[in-house]
Design a protein around this motif. Structure first.
Motif, PDB file in Angstrom:
ATOM      1  N   THR A   2      14.048 -72.860  43.351  1.00 20.60           N
ATOM      2  CA  THR A   2      14.753 -72.510  42.126  1.00 20.60           C
ATOM      3  C   THR A   2      15.320 -73.774  41.488  1.00 20.60           C
ATOM      4  N   THR A   3      15.633 -73.674  40.209  1.00 17.66           N
ATOM      5  CA  THR A   3      16.244 -74.811  39.508  1.00 17.66           C
ATOM      6  C   THR A   3      17.534 -75.203  40.202  1.00 17.66           C
ATOM      7  N   ARG A   4      18.329 -74.188  40.610  1.00 15.43           N
ATOM      8  CA  ARG A   4      19.596 -74.464  41.282  1.00 15.43           C
ATOM      9  C   ARG A   4      19.355 -75.273  42.556  1.00 15.43           C
ATOM     10  N   ALA A   5      18.382 -74.847  43.336  1.00 16.04           N
ATOM     11  CA  ALA A   5      18.095 -75.547  44.582  1.00 16.04           C
ATOM     12  C   ALA A   5      17.513 -76.935  44.317  1.00 16.04           C
ATOM     13  N   LYS A   6      16.856 -77.106  43.200  1.00 11.69           N
ATOM     14  CA  LYS A   6      16.218 -78.381  42.891  1.00 11.69           C
ATOM     15  C   LYS A   6      17.229 -79.451  42.458  1.00 11.69           C
ATOM     16  N   HIS A   7      18.137 -79.128  41.569  1.00 14.78           N
ATOM     17  CA  HIS A   7      19.010 -80.147  40.979  1.00 14.78           C
ATOM     18  C   HIS A   7      20.314 -80.372  41.736  1.00 14.78           C
ATOM     19  N   ARG A   8      20.838 -79.370  42.393  1.00  9.52           N
ATOM     20  CA  ARG A   8      22.107 -79.519  43.105  1.00  9.52           C
ATOM     21  C   ARG A   8      22.026 -80.605  44.181  1.00  9.52           C
ATOM     22  N   PRO A   9      21.021 -80.580  45.078  1.00  8.45           N
ATOM     23  CA  PRO A   9      20.932 -81.646  46.085  1.00  8.45           C
ATOM     24  C   PRO A   9      20.770 -83.039  45.478  1.00  8.45           C
ATOM     25  N   ALA A  10      20.015 -83.128  44.395  1.00  6.78           N
ATOM     26  CA  ALA A  10      19.826 -84.439  43.750  1.00  6.78           C
ATOM     27  C   ALA A  10      21.148 -84.968  43.197  1.00  6.78           C
ATOM     28  N   GLU A  13      23.265 -86.105  46.277  1.00  3.70           N
ATOM     29  CA  GLU A  13      22.761 -87.370  46.819  1.00  3.70           C
ATOM     30  C   GLU A  13      23.092 -88.539  45.906  1.00  3.70           C
ATOM     31  N   ALA A  14      22.936 -88.345  44.620  1.00  2.00           N
ATOM     32  CA  ALA A  14      23.252 -89.417  43.665  1.00  2.00           C
ATOM     33  C   ALA A  14      24.733 -89.753  43.708  1.00  2.00           C
ATOM     34  N   ALA A  15      25.580 -88.733  43.749  1.00  2.00           N
ATOM     35  CA  ALA A  15      27.033 -88.966  43.805  1.00  2.00           C
ATOM     36  C   ALA A  15      27.395 -89.721  45.077  1.00  2.00           C
ATOM     37  N   THR A  29      30.590 -89.210  35.630  1.00  3.09           N
ATOM     38  CA  THR A  29      29.680 -88.064  35.757  1.00  3.09           C
ATOM     39  C   THR A  29      28.354 -88.320  35.039  1.00  3.09           C
ATOM     40  N   ASN A  30      28.378 -89.026  33.919  1.00  5.33           N
ATOM     41  CA  ASN A  30      27.119 -89.352  33.233  1.00  5.33           C
ATOM     42  C   ASN A  30      26.236 -90.245  34.102  1.00  5.33           C
ATOM     43  N   GLU A  31      26.855 -91.135  34.859  1.00  2.59           N
ATOM     44  CA  GLU A  31      26.114 -92.004  35.758  1.00  2.59           C
ATOM     45  C   GLU A  31      25.484 -91.196  36.902  1.00  2.59           C
ATOM     46  N   ILE A  32      26.226 -90.212  37.414  1.00  2.00           N
ATOM     47  CA  ILE A  32      25.689 -89.333  38.456  1.00  2.00           C
ATOM     48  C   ILE A  32      24.476 -88.579  37.911  1.00  2.00           C
ATOM     49  N   LEU A  33      24.601 -88.066  36.705  1.00  4.65           N
ATOM     50  CA  LEU A  33      23.476 -87.359  36.083  1.00  4.65           C
ATOM     51  C   LEU A  33      22.264 -88.273  35.934  1.00  4.65           C
ATOM     52  N   ALA A  34      22.478 -89.468  35.428  1.00  3.52           N
ATOM     53  CA  ALA A  34      21.369 -90.398  35.213  1.00  3.52           C
ATOM     54  C   ALA A  34      20.706 -90.773  36.535  1.00  3.52           C
ATOM     55  N   GLU A  35      21.505 -91.049  37.540  1.00  5.57           N
ATOM     56  CA  GLU A  35      20.983 -91.443  38.861  1.00  5.57           C
ATOM     57  C   GLU A  35      20.209 -90.305  39.520  1.00  5.57           C
ATOM     58  N   GLY A  37      18.629 -87.778  37.943  1.00  3.26           N
ATOM     59  CA  GLY A  37      17.492 -87.284  37.169  1.00  3.26           C
ATOM     60  C   GLY A  37      17.649 -85.834  36.748  1.00  3.26           C
ATOM     61  N   ALA A  38      18.807 -85.261  37.004  1.00 12.10           N
ATOM     62  CA  ALA A  38      19.067 -83.860  36.630  1.00 12.10           C
ATOM     63  C   ALA A  38      19.307 -83.767  35.131  1.00 12.10           C
TER      64      ALA A  38
END
Length: 189
Positions: A2-10, A13-15, A29-35, A37-38
């Motif tokens: 699922t999308t939830r399962a796909k982006h949450r771990p990423a 891990e980035a954080a 938070t923008n840096e976490i998003l960029a790192e 790929g979500a």
């Protein structure tokens, strides 16, 4: 998946990666998003309480990773001294591989947020309790006196965390190597 399962771990891990590399306060938070790929907006979808919630999740995930590593080393080593040497050797390798940029995500984040963030402090305390429990189990299996197990495990954990900070600051594995040998001497007696 699922999308939830796909982006949450990423995102987690980035954080964790960014927190251990540059600290909690310096990571946006923008840096976490960029790192990660979500997609934009996904951070608050998965973590509606914002940075503090993802901070706690990152510490929880990092804590579990270290617990798994310690548990595996406990099964592979023949004594508490060998266990400590093996773990500190791993830390030295990881630290060198990162160019001395990566520290412990738990300590790095806790130093900046405790006691202000109870959520992050609780995640960090839980990680440390699990690590100490693994170390105590190693000591138990090898006949360390019961009255000294908790204190010795606390000492080992404290030395490891301190040596990691010293090695990162010195940009050298020497503090970790020295800590490994001194702890091994204590544990062999």
């Amino acid at each position: 998946m699922t999308t939830r399962a796909k982006h949450r771990p990423a995102l987690i891990e980035a954080a964790a990666r960014l927190f251990r590399r540059q600290g909690y306060a310096a990571t946006g938070t923008n840096e976490i998003l960029a790192e990660s790929g979500a997609p934009r907006g996904s951070l608050y979808y998965y973590f509606p309480e914002g940075k503090e919630e993802i901070g706690a999740a990152a510490l929880e995930a990092a804590g579990k990773t270290v617990t798994r590593t310690l548990t595996a080393l406990a099964a592979e080593t023949s004594s508490p001294a060998d266990f400590v040497r093996a773990y500190l050797e791993l830390l030295a390798g990881w630290l060198e591989q990162s160019g001395y940029r990566d520290g412990c995500p738990i300590s790095t984040t806790l130093l900046e947020t405790a006691p202000a963030s109870q959520k992050i402090a609780a995640a960090g305390q839980s990680a440390f309790r699990h690590w100490q429990a693994v170390i105590e189990e190693v000591l138990t299996r090898h006949g360390w006196p019961e009255a000294r197990r908790a204190g010795t495990a606390n000492l080992i954990l404290s030395v490891i965390e301190g040596a990691l900070i010293l090695a990162r600051a010195a940009q050298s594995p020497e503090p970790l190597n020295a800590a490994a040998e001194e702890l091994a001497l204590i544990l062999e007696h």
